[in-house]
Design an enzyme around this catalytic site. Sequence first.
Site, mmCIF file in Angstrom:
data_model
loop_
_atom_site.group_PDB
_atom_site.id
_atom_site.type_symbol
_atom_site.label_atom_id
_atom_site.label_comp_id
_atom_site.label_asym_id
_atom_site.label_seq_id
_atom_site.Cartn_x
_atom_site.Cartn_y
_atom_site.Cartn_z
ATOM 1 N N SER A 1 0.803 -1.226 0.000
ATOM 2 C CA SER A 1 0.000 0.000 0.000
ATOM 3 C C SER A 1 0.832 1.270 0.000
ATOM 4 O O SER A 1 0.285 2.363 -0.099
ATOM 5 C CB SER A 1 -0.933 0.009 1.219
ATOM 6 O OG SER A 1 -0.196 0.004 2.415
ATOM 7 N N LYS B 1 -6.579 3.489 8.644
ATOM 8 C CA LYS B 1 -5.767 4.535 8.023
ATOM 9 C C LYS B 1 -6.452 5.895 8.111
ATOM 10 O O LYS B 1 -5.803 6.919 8.366
ATOM 11 C CB LYS B 1 -5.490 4.163 6.567
ATOM 12 C CG LYS B 1 -4.573 2.957 6.413
ATOM 13 C CD LYS B 1 -4.394 2.558 4.968
ATOM 14 C CE LYS B 1 -3.461 1.345 4.844
ATOM 15 N NZ LYS B 1 -3.283 0.906 3.453
#
Length: 824
Positions: free
Chosen positions: A715, A758
């Site tokens: 990511s 996140k």
Amino acid sequence: MPYDPNDPFMRRFHEEFPFLSATMQQPHPQTPAYDLEEDDLIQEYPVIASRDIVLYPRMVTPIFIGRDISRRALEAAQDEDLPLLVAAQRDPTIEYPTVDDLFKIGTEITIERMLRMPDGTQSLFAHGEYRVEIIEIVHERPYLRVVGRRIPEHIASFEHDDEMLRRAVLVLFEKVTFFNPSIPEEVLIASMNADDPGWLSDLIISSLPIPLDRRQQILETTDPMERLRKTSIFLAEELDVLELENEIHEQVQRKMEDSQREYFLREQMRVIQAELGEGDEFSQEILELRKRIQESAMPEGTKAKAHKELNRLSAMPPMAPETTIVRTYLDWLLELPWGKPDEEDIDIDRAEEVLEAHHYGLDKAKERILEHIAVRKLAGDNMRTPILCFVGPPGTGKTSMGKSIAEALGRAFARVSLGGVRDEAEIRGHRRTYIGALPGRIIQTMRNAGVVNPVFMLDEVDKMGYDFRGDPSAALLEVLDPEQNHAFSDHYLDAPYDLSHVLFITTANNPYQIPSPLLDRMEVIEFPGYADFEKHLIARKFLIPRLLKEHGLTDLGLHISDASLDEIIRHYTYEAGVRNLERELAKIFRKIARRVAAGKTVRKRITPAIVHDLLGPPRYEGYKLEDGDKVGVATGLAWTEGGGDVMQVEALIMPGKGGLILTGQLGEVMQESAQTALSYARSHAQDYGFQDFDFDKHDIHLHFPEGAIPKDGPSAGVTIATALISALTGRPVDHTIGMTGEITLRGRVLAVGGLKEKLLTAHRNRLKTVILPKRNEKDLTEVPKHVRRALHIQFASHLEQVLALTLLPAPEPPPPESEPPPSG
């Protein structure tokens, strides 16, 4: 080779050749070597290499000839009328030794008698004549042949000063003979009559079971008194060993005699009681076990096995070693819960109240449990019990949720921690053939639970390992499969056990570490990390009341202000769960309790200043935004087992040889993302205006701060590409933007995991804008509304869109300084 009168060959020797037997271990009447002329000292010898014996002069010793090289040497000695030399091998495993493989001192022999054995080997009765030193090699094939020099044998009698050593040696030898019955009494008598120290040494050593190298030492020692001194040392060491062996043997013998005596007395007692019509305790115990087995709810096959073991037990003496093993096995069978579960009183409303009272949030987990309770109420035993897997960071309430589920269902709660388990026997148990065998943890926990339908929690299922003892995760496949666990097989029980009524719940921090076949059998329920406001509510509603009660401060009227609680959450803890928050609150209450116990006054309202005073300076400042926009610095959002985190990526261009340097303890996947970003940048150099940049003359350094923390995952691809292109183009990156996403070589942005964590960490660290993959747009429903409202969320399906949002125009170069006008 020590003299052994029980050896079959030696018995045959004594029976068939009594005239030779009488001379064995006795001095030979032949003239000793010290009368030899100088010309007689040098001789040529065929050599027999012995593996495990050392011959001595004036001793008769049997030798077994089996190797072809030894038979050829024997035949050469007979054909050419040459004396034979026997020398010991340094390494007995060598099949075809050379002269270098032999000790340099051997013994010249004469053959008194030779026998041919049925297996083709030859047996010699060899009489030692002289010590011989090998001085020259004649040839080594087809047999060993050397030139040797006879070593004169110095025959001497004992002097007055040597008498003490002789007596000491004889005393030691007498004690050794007493403890070692394999040494003949004739050898002891002959040693007492020996008047030569050299002969006495050879006679004693030839009868002792000592290593080959020590025998060779005696053979190589020519001085008689020195030889006798070495013999005394070897005798003393051998006596120490024999005395220790004798002591151990006597202890074992005494224990055996005590055990046999006790057994005999107990058998007499049983017979007497039987004559008087009184049943002993063992018989009563057998009757009680038979009754318990008959009344047990275990299946018929298991019950028949239990009766078979009981019949074996009744036929054994009470003190037999196997009695305890069989009795323990029967106890396990009888103490396990068997049969069908009792009728359940299912109340959905009460279950919902219990779950809400014990846990804040976790809506998905609560909803799934209430669905299970509702279906069970309608379908009864016809439904298949699900296998749930709670996945989330530490401290998010996975284990405590299992306890609440047990309370909501009205069942017993059982828990097993699988962290660090590497042995399959921990799950399936050990077979009863092993000493100290026990069932596996599954059966042990079922016995402790006492019911057939507990809520069974398998904690830390992602922390198991495997080694040479087996794979415990493979053993769990049968436990966690509804199609198989109705007949779970434990190695110790050796009988099927029904686990189909058990509600299994597993917990894990990282689902990617669970083997795929095992994960496929479980229904995964995610336990996401908590936002700051959720931690605030959990502390206010659950943690603070419980901690005040545990510390005896309930009646004190303490109150922690909202600002103080937020200060603890943001600056003293850094986690996805609330475990550290609970520790910090407990630390505050401990310090207050100490002051109260000491009779000091305390403030009832805890302010941020008091928090700093009690907990010390803040430990976590959180992510600090850069002072301004920087070239080659991009902000990424990461997800770990501990929750979300903010991560910077720094890129630097410098003169070099075209290398890519990666630092920051990166995993393989993240290193591949860096290679992908570099390949994309080089292929689109003209699009972004750095087509004249010479990659072969520059090194690119990508650094991920906090290098002690391992980092991995795809990511960060978008963040790496942004920082790299920023460094190549000289355009700064907007420092208020955080981003996440995986990239491909064509620049496509792919979806990533951990979206909620996140965005929570982006909100907590006061980022303004977050760029997410377009494919993750559907996952925003899991993010709290206030977080979505506070962040400006942008979606991108290609890296060009990301760069358009993050890269700012390159700063204008400063104008050149103008020259001052000339004076004059």
